[in-house]
Scaffold this active site. Structure first.
Site, mmCIF file in Angstrom:
data_model
loop_
_atom_site.group_PDB
_atom_site.id
_atom_site.type_symbol
_atom_site.label_atom_id
_atom_site.label_comp_id
_atom_site.label_asym_id
_atom_site.label_seq_id
_atom_site.Cartn_x
_atom_site.Cartn_y
_atom_site.Cartn_z
ATOM 1 N N ARG A 233 0.860 -1.192 0.000
ATOM 2 C CA ARG A 233 0.000 0.000 0.000
ATOM 3 C C ARG A 233 0.894 1.239 0.000
ATOM 4 O O ARG A 233 1.925 1.277 0.684
ATOM 5 C CB ARG A 233 -0.904 0.047 1.238
ATOM 6 C CG ARG A 233 -2.120 -0.858 1.173
ATOM 7 C CD ARG A 233 -3.162 -0.431 0.122
ATOM 8 N NE ARG A 233 -4.298 -1.324 0.045
ATOM 9 C CZ ARG A 233 -4.403 -2.361 -0.790
ATOM 10 N NH1 ARG A 233 -3.441 -2.636 -1.640
ATOM 11 N NH2 ARG A 233 -5.492 -3.115 -0.795
ATOM 12 N N GLU A 262 -1.919 7.431 -5.631
ATOM 13 C CA GLU A 262 -2.410 6.621 -6.750
ATOM 14 C C GLU A 262 -3.924 6.658 -6.969
ATOM 15 O O GLU A 262 -4.395 6.399 -8.073
ATOM 16 C CB GLU A 262 -1.980 5.162 -6.581
ATOM 17 C CG GLU A 262 -2.724 4.441 -5.471
ATOM 18 C CD GLU A 262 -2.351 2.957 -5.386
ATOM 19 O OE1 GLU A 262 -1.201 2.619 -5.620
ATOM 20 O OE2 GLU A 262 -3.253 2.159 -5.084
ATOM 21 N N HIS A 294 -0.674 -0.432 -9.793
ATOM 22 C CA HIS A 294 -1.406 -1.373 -8.933
ATOM 23 C C HIS A 294 -1.832 -2.613 -9.722
ATOM 24 O O HIS A 294 -3.006 -2.997 -9.711
ATOM 25 C CB HIS A 294 -2.629 -0.670 -8.330
ATOM 26 C CG HIS A 294 -3.021 -1.240 -6.998
ATOM 27 N ND1 HIS A 294 -3.320 -0.474 -5.903
ATOM 28 C CD2 HIS A 294 -3.146 -2.526 -6.590
ATOM 29 C CE1 HIS A 294 -3.625 -1.252 -4.892
ATOM 30 N NE2 HIS A 294 -3.525 -2.498 -5.274
HETATM 31 P P1 NAD Z 1 -1.787 -11.118 4.983
HETATM 32 O O1 NAD Z 1 -2.801 -10.632 5.947
HETATM 33 O O2 NAD Z 1 -1.780 -12.573 4.581
HETATM 34 O O3 NAD Z 1 -0.311 -10.784 5.539
HETATM 35 C C1 NAD Z 1 0.035 -9.567 6.125
HETATM 36 C C2 NAD Z 1 1.174 -9.834 7.082
HETATM 37 O O4 NAD Z 1 1.626 -8.575 7.605
HETATM 38 C C3 NAD Z 1 0.767 -10.696 8.296
HETATM 39 O O5 NAD Z 1 1.667 -11.758 8.461
HETATM 40 C C4 NAD Z 1 0.818 -9.712 9.459
HETATM 41 O O6 NAD Z 1 1.185 -10.332 10.694
HETATM 42 C C5 NAD Z 1 1.911 -8.769 8.965
HETATM 43 N N1 NAD Z 1 1.944 -7.519 9.724
HETATM 44 C C6 NAD Z 1 0.936 -6.876 10.336
HETATM 45 N N2 NAD Z 1 1.399 -5.778 10.961
HETATM 46 C C7 NAD Z 1 2.726 -5.728 10.722
HETATM 47 C C8 NAD Z 1 3.753 -4.829 11.095
HETATM 48 N N3 NAD Z 1 3.499 -3.749 11.852
HETATM 49 N N4 NAD Z 1 5.002 -5.084 10.662
HETATM 50 C C9 NAD Z 1 5.288 -6.182 9.910
HETATM 51 N N5 NAD Z 1 4.342 -7.061 9.533
HETATM 52 C C10 NAD Z 1 3.083 -6.845 9.931
HETATM 53 O O7 NAD Z 1 -1.914 -10.196 3.723
HETATM 54 P P2 NAD Z 1 -1.457 -10.508 2.220
HETATM 55 O O8 NAD Z 1 -2.561 -11.198 1.503
HETATM 56 O O9 NAD Z 1 -0.097 -11.106 2.240
HETATM 57 O O10 NAD Z 1 -1.397 -9.035 1.624
HETATM 58 C C11 NAD Z 1 -0.407 -8.096 2.052
HETATM 59 C C12 NAD Z 1 -0.749 -6.742 1.471
HETATM 60 O O11 NAD Z 1 -0.604 -6.775 0.061
HETATM 61 C C13 NAD Z 1 -2.202 -6.313 1.669
HETATM 62 O O12 NAD Z 1 -2.365 -5.680 2.930
HETATM 63 C C14 NAD Z 1 -2.436 -5.364 0.551
HETATM 64 O O13 NAD Z 1 -2.141 -4.070 1.016
HETATM 65 C C15 NAD Z 1 -1.401 -5.743 -0.495
HETATM 66 N N6 NAD Z 1 -1.968 -6.219 -1.785
HETATM 67 C C16 NAD Z 1 -1.538 -5.650 -2.930
HETATM 68 C C17 NAD Z 1 -2.023 -6.082 -4.172
HETATM 69 C C18 NAD Z 1 -1.536 -5.483 -5.473
HETATM 70 O O14 NAD Z 1 -2.166 -5.695 -6.514
HETATM 71 N N7 NAD Z 1 -0.441 -4.757 -5.491
HETATM 72 C C19 NAD Z 1 -2.979 -7.111 -4.207
HETATM 73 C C20 NAD Z 1 -3.389 -7.692 -3.004
HETATM 74 C C21 NAD Z 1 -2.886 -7.243 -1.792
#
Ligand code: NAD
Length: 330
Positions: A233, A262, A294
């Site tokens: 994000r 964005e 994105h």
């Molecule tokens: P997820 O919930 O499986 O994993 C997120 C991880 O971040 C978890 O392990 C959590 O414990 C960890 N976390 C939480 N707080 C934290 C902190 N302060 N420091 C370090 N780690 C921390 O989520 P995911 O499915 O792996 O997705 C991750 C991110 O990817 C989403 O939040 C979203 O913003 C982004 N995303 C981007 C796209 C894209 O097209 N670019 C698509 C989907 C998701």
């Protein structure tokens, strides 16, 4: 069930129509316009609407949807911070979403960006098209035997860690929870990850605790010549501080699939417009920065998974067998 589908892009229509025969009794009308207080009136006569992470689902829109007797909101995305949940609850509107679709899609895009900035593919593509076969300015470095630092090892971060491991990198990670499946990863404190990594990739969610996680202080702690990738994000990085870091020659390269400004750009063609007051334009002026729009999630497999889960959510509502992990407002 009759669904009104807002903000349709050609690829949405294609994947949903492809899977629709597997869901008899469900029909969809596709609208190009997005949902807003004005366009919500079009939902009269439908059972549900389907919207996206950038749709306007604030109080005013929900008021109109309620007047149109809409009881089901199908989000074809994971995020739902654009919905006024209090108002939805007041009106008894059920909200179902797609919590995960293809973590590998996003991780593979993160690796693609890391390789592209490392080996200057964005520059060499243009140079060779102009008959410039010189290698000057194109030198990269091997990822093999270097250190990757993964911040957030959930679904996407874990997939990214595996890809980095496959490149022969040492993989460090920082997360508030340790992922037990990643036995090849060494969990360290954030400062150690920042100081030791040649490639840093962000995969934690945007929350109060992670807002501007990458800022002047954390950038100073990074190794000189680091590659920074953000597919998570935009708000995780304080853009002004990133620009200062780039100017100070901190980064070998930066790859951003997401960035703070964005929202008005995402999935829109604005090529005829002059973008004023834009820090994005400043970022794009640097030769070692690549920005994509994105598109991390944007693979055939991910789109089919999104369509399949959204239609399964609609069916589960009809049959009274909601999938608990997909309910936004239990
Ligand atoms: P997820 O919930 O499986 O994993 C997120 C991880 O971040 C978890 O392990 C959590 O414990 C960890 N976390 C939480 N707080 C934290 C902190 N302060 N420091 C370090 N780690 C921390 O989520 P995911 O499915 O792996 O997705 C991750 C991110 O990817 C989403 O939040 C979203 O913003 C982004 N995303 C981007 C796209 C894209 O097209 N670019 C698509 C989907 C998701």
């Amino acid at each position: 069930m009759k669904i009104l589908f807002y903000d349709t892009k050609p690829y949405d229509k294609e994947t949903f129509e492809y899977l629709l025969p597997d869901f008899p009794g469900i029909s969809i009308d596709f609208l190009k316009t997005d949902v807003s207080p004005k366009t919500a009136t079009l939902a009269r006569g439908y059972d549900a609407i389907c919207a996206f992470v950038s749709s306007n689902l604030g109080k005013d829109t929900l008021d109109v949807l309620h007047e149109c007797n809409i009881k089901l909101l199908l989000m074809r995305c994971a995020g739902f911070n654009n919905i006024d949940l209090e108002t939805a609850k007041k009106y008894g509107i059920t909200i179902l979403r797609v919590p995960g679709y293809s973590p590998e899609a996003v991780a593979e895009h993160a690796i693609a960006m890391a390789l592209a900035v490392n080996r200057h593919l964005h520059k060499s593509y243009i140079k060779v098209r102009e008959n410039n076969f010189s290698l000057v300015g194109l030198m990269g470095f091997n990822f093999f035997k270097k250190t990757a630092g993964i911040i957030g090892t959930g679904k996407i971060g874990a997939a990214m860690a595996k890809l980095c491991h496959g490149f022969g990198m040492k993989v460090l990670a920082y997360d508030v929870y340790k992922n037990p499946d990643l036995d090849f990863v060494t969990y360290v404190e954030l400062d150690e990850l920042l100081a030791s990594s040649d490639l840093i990739s962000l995969h934690c969610p945007l929350m109060d605790s992670t807002y501007h996680l990458i800022n002047k202080d954390t950038i100073e702690k990074m190794k000189d010549g680091v590659i920074l990738i953000n597919t998570s994000r935009g708000g995780l990085i304080k853009t002004e501080d990133l620009i200062l870091g780039i100017r100070a020659r901190k980064f070998f390269g930066v790859g951003l699939d997401v960035y703070e400004e964005e929202t008005p750009n995402v999935f829109e063609d604005r090529s005829d417009e002059i973008l004023e007051h834009s820090v994005t334009a400043r970022l794009l002026s640097f030769p070692n920065v690549i920005i994509t729009s994105h598109q991390g999630f944007f693979t055939l497999e991910a789109l089919e998974a999104i369509a399949d889960t959204t239609l399964s959510n609609a069916k589960s509502y009809e049959t009274g067998s909601l999938i608990s992990g997909n309910i936004v407002n239990p």
